[in-house]
Design a protein around this motif. Structure first.
Motif, mmCIF file in Angstrom:
data_model
loop_
_atom_site.group_PDB
_atom_site.id
_atom_site.type_symbol
_atom_site.label_atom_id
_atom_site.label_comp_id
_atom_site.label_asym_id
_atom_site.label_seq_id
_atom_site.Cartn_x
_atom_site.Cartn_y
_atom_site.Cartn_z
ATOM 1 N N TYR A 156 -23.529 17.553 -0.858
ATOM 2 C CA TYR A 156 -24.726 17.657 -0.020
ATOM 3 C C TYR A 156 -25.501 16.340 0.062
ATOM 4 O O TYR A 156 -26.401 16.198 0.879
ATOM 5 C CB TYR A 156 -25.625 18.815 -0.451
ATOM 6 C CG TYR A 156 -26.384 18.624 -1.752
ATOM 7 C CD1 TYR A 156 -27.565 17.886 -1.787
ATOM 8 C CD2 TYR A 156 -25.937 19.209 -2.934
ATOM 9 C CE1 TYR A 156 -28.264 17.715 -2.971
ATOM 10 C CE2 TYR A 156 -26.635 19.046 -4.116
ATOM 11 C CZ TYR A 156 -27.795 18.293 -4.132
ATOM 12 O OH TYR A 156 -28.482 18.124 -5.302
ATOM 13 N N GLN A 157 -25.136 15.359 -0.777
ATOM 14 C CA GLN A 157 -25.805 14.059 -0.742
ATOM 15 C C GLN A 157 -25.089 13.051 0.170
ATOM 16 O O GLN A 157 -25.528 11.915 0.291
ATOM 17 C CB GLN A 157 -25.898 13.494 -2.158
ATOM 18 C CG GLN A 157 -26.790 14.309 -3.088
ATOM 19 C CD GLN A 157 -26.830 13.769 -4.505
ATOM 20 O OE1 GLN A 157 -25.971 12.979 -4.904
ATOM 21 N NE2 GLN A 157 -27.843 14.177 -5.267
ATOM 22 N N LEU A 158 -24.017 13.468 0.794
ATOM 23 C CA LEU A 158 -23.224 12.562 1.624
ATOM 24 C C LEU A 158 -23.827 12.415 3.024
ATOM 25 O O LEU A 158 -24.650 13.216 3.459
ATOM 26 C CB LEU A 158 -21.794 13.094 1.748
ATOM 27 C CG LEU A 158 -21.018 13.265 0.441
ATOM 28 C CD1 LEU A 158 -19.663 13.901 0.723
ATOM 29 C CD2 LEU A 158 -20.845 11.932 -0.282
ATOM 30 N N SER A 159 -23.379 11.384 3.730
ATOM 31 C CA SER A 159 -23.785 11.200 5.131
ATOM 32 C C SER A 159 -23.072 12.226 6.007
ATOM 33 O O SER A 159 -22.129 12.904 5.560
ATOM 34 C CB SER A 159 -23.418 9.792 5.601
ATOM 35 O OG SER A 159 -22.003 9.668 5.740
ATOM 36 N N GLY A 160 -23.497 12.316 7.261
ATOM 37 C CA GLY A 160 -22.886 13.282 8.178
ATOM 38 C C GLY A 160 -21.399 13.063 8.353
ATOM 39 O O GLY A 160 -20.601 14.004 8.304
ATOM 40 N N GLY A 161 -21.004 11.809 8.554
ATOM 41 C CA GLY A 161 -19.586 11.502 8.733
ATOM 42 C C GLY A 161 -18.784 11.786 7.482
ATOM 43 O O GLY A 161 -17.655 12.296 7.547
ATOM 44 N N GLU A 162 -19.350 11.466 6.320
ATOM 45 C CA GLU A 162 -18.663 11.736 5.053
ATOM 46 C C GLU A 162 -18.481 13.236 4.848
ATOM 47 O O GLU A 162 -17.429 13.696 4.400
ATOM 48 C CB GLU A 162 -19.454 11.117 3.902
ATOM 49 C CG GLU A 162 -19.396 9.593 3.870
ATOM 50 C CD GLU A 162 -20.400 8.982 2.910
ATOM 51 O OE1 GLU A 162 -20.220 7.808 2.552
ATOM 52 O OE2 GLU A 162 -21.376 9.669 2.513
ATOM 53 N N LYS A 163 -19.518 14.019 5.169
ATOM 54 C CA LYS A 163 -19.414 15.474 5.031
ATOM 55 C C LYS A 163 -18.298 16.028 5.912
ATOM 56 O O LYS A 163 -17.556 16.926 5.492
ATOM 57 C CB LYS A 163 -20.745 16.144 5.399
ATOM 58 C CG LYS A 163 -21.839 15.983 4.368
ATOM 59 C CD LYS A 163 -23.124 16.651 4.849
ATOM 60 C CE LYS A 163 -24.247 16.503 3.833
ATOM 61 N NZ LYS A 163 -25.503 17.107 4.322
ATOM 62 N N LYS A 164 -18.197 15.516 7.133
ATOM 63 C CA LYS A 164 -17.141 15.993 8.029
ATOM 64 C C LYS A 164 -15.766 15.709 7.432
ATOM 65 O O LYS A 164 -14.861 16.546 7.477
ATOM 66 C CB LYS A 164 -17.246 15.317 9.404
ATOM 67 C CG LYS A 164 -18.437 15.728 10.237
ATOM 68 C CD LYS A 164 -18.289 17.121 10.809
ATOM 69 C CE LYS A 164 -19.480 17.434 11.725
ATOM 70 N NZ LYS A 164 -19.495 18.834 12.142
ATOM 71 N N ARG A 165 -15.584 14.509 6.877
ATOM 72 C CA ARG A 165 -14.287 14.139 6.308
ATOM 73 C C ARG A 165 -13.971 14.980 5.078
ATOM 74 O O ARG A 165 -12.831 15.400 4.879
ATOM 75 C CB ARG A 165 -14.243 12.646 5.976
ATOM 76 C CG ARG A 165 -14.404 11.751 7.184
ATOM 77 C CD ARG A 165 -13.795 10.381 7.026
ATOM 78 N NE ARG A 165 -13.981 9.769 5.736
ATOM 79 C CZ ARG A 165 -15.035 9.026 5.361
ATOM 80 N NH1 ARG A 165 -16.030 8.821 6.224
ATOM 81 N NH2 ARG A 165 -15.106 8.472 4.173
ATOM 82 N N VAL A 166 -14.985 15.256 4.271
ATOM 83 C CA VAL A 166 -14.777 16.091 3.090
ATOM 84 C C VAL A 166 -14.460 17.532 3.493
ATOM 85 O O VAL A 166 -13.569 18.176 2.921
ATOM 86 C CB VAL A 166 -16.002 16.035 2.153
ATOM 87 C CG1 VAL A 166 -15.889 17.078 1.043
ATOM 88 C CG2 VAL A 166 -16.141 14.642 1.557
ATOM 89 N N ALA A 167 -15.183 18.051 4.487
ATOM 90 C CA ALA A 167 -14.890 19.408 4.978
ATOM 91 C C ALA A 167 -13.464 19.482 5.498
ATOM 92 O O ALA A 167 -12.740 20.459 5.241
ATOM 93 C CB ALA A 167 -15.885 19.797 6.071
ATOM 94 N N LEU A 168 -13.041 18.452 6.209
ATOM 95 C CA LEU A 168 -11.681 18.409 6.730
ATOM 96 C C LEU A 168 -10.673 18.319 5.586
ATOM 97 O O LEU A 168 -9.640 19.002 5.591
ATOM 98 C CB LEU A 168 -11.531 17.223 7.679
ATOM 99 C CG LEU A 168 -10.213 17.081 8.434
ATOM 100 C CD1 LEU A 168 -9.837 18.369 9.155
ATOM 101 C CD2 LEU A 168 -10.307 15.929 9.436
ATOM 102 N N ALA A 169 -10.985 17.515 4.565
ATOM 103 C CA ALA A 169 -10.094 17.395 3.409
ATOM 104 C C ALA A 169 -9.941 18.737 2.701
ATOM 105 O O ALA A 169 -8.841 19.113 2.275
ATOM 106 C CB ALA A 169 -10.630 16.337 2.440
ATOM 107 N N SER A 170 -11.050 19.487 2.568
ATOM 108 C CA SER A 170 -10.992 20.779 1.884
ATOM 109 C C SER A 170 -10.157 21.786 2.673
ATOM 110 O O SER A 170 -9.483 22.645 2.087
ATOM 111 C CB SER A 170 -12.402 21.322 1.637
ATOM 112 O OG SER A 170 -13.035 21.695 2.845
#
Length: 243
Positions: free
Chosen positions: A141-155
């Protein structure tokens, strides 16, 4: 045989129509962009494809299997569907809930009962694939918007789905972050994934989409065009620019 086949699909919300007699076929390996104004039915279709909602009427077949409310009521069948179809929601905050990025990616494989070694391999592979290695121990939840998208995609990729559904994945991202996501999606398609992405911004997706399914305000498909079709129709391109 088509990977996804929808026949006369209808869906209603309490006070409005969601989809009105939708007919659509999607083949394996396609990169499909769902276009249209907000509220036209793109997100509703995503919900039905992912098994989060069932149509009021009509048929949904996935790889020859009818996906019905009865089918989805069975937990094992529902799990198989969620392994086959991965979803990245418009608001990634709703799907990131673990204490670290590595734990986020490990969550799905752990539910499948994979060994610790297999889980660790999937975490490492998905971190690398999505360029998230440096984020491994970060709090999602501390990540930037783009980082969150990449992490969601990774999961999502940790479950190795055949189909990726992405609902407005570029909204709110910087130009650089948008390009990073699009490049990654192209790589995934080249590796054999089927990509279905909802967007109302034609400029963002025109370079990657191979097929454009265009919804209208009546919650119907008004056009189904290849990228080559669009290149020959500048008026249609202009129309899409103003969604």
């Amino acid at each position: 045989m088509a990977l996804i086949n929808l026949v006369n699909l209808c869906y209603d919300y309490p006070n409005t129509t969601g989809l009105d007699h939708l007919n659509l076929t999607i083949n394996a390996g396609e990169f499909v962009c769902l276009m249209g104004p907000n509220g036209s039915g793109k997100s509703t279709l995503m919900k039905i494809l992912s098994g989060l909602a069932s149509p009021k009427s009509g048929d949904y077949q996935l790889d020859g299997q009818a996906i019905t409310a009865a089918y989805l009521a069975d937990a094992q069948r529902r799990q198989r569907l969620h392994q086959k179809i991965g979803v990245v929601f418009q608001n990634t905050d709703v799907q990131l809930f673990n204490t670290s990025v590595a734990e986020e990616i490990a969550f799905g494989p752990r539910q499948l009962g994979l060994s610790a070694a297999a889980i660790e391999q999937r975490v490492t592979d998905c971190l690398q694939l999505t360029d998230c290695e440096a984020l491994r121990e970060r709090v999602p939840y501390q990540l930037s918007g783009g980082e969150k998208k990449r992490v969601a995609l990774a999961s999502v990729l940790a479950l190795n789905p055949e189909i990726l559904l992405l609902d407005e994945p570029l909204n709110g991202l910087t130009i650089a972050a948008q390009q990073q996501i699009l490049t990654l999606l192209q790589r995934l398609q080249s590796a054999g994934k089927t990509i279905i992405m909802a967007s109302h911004n034609f400029q963002q997706v025109q370079a990657v989409g191979q097929r454009f399914i265009i919804f209208n305000s009546l919650h119907q498909i008004s056009a189904d065009m290849t990228a080559a079709d669009l290149q020959r129709q500048p008026d249609r391109q202009t129309q899409l620019m103003t969604l």
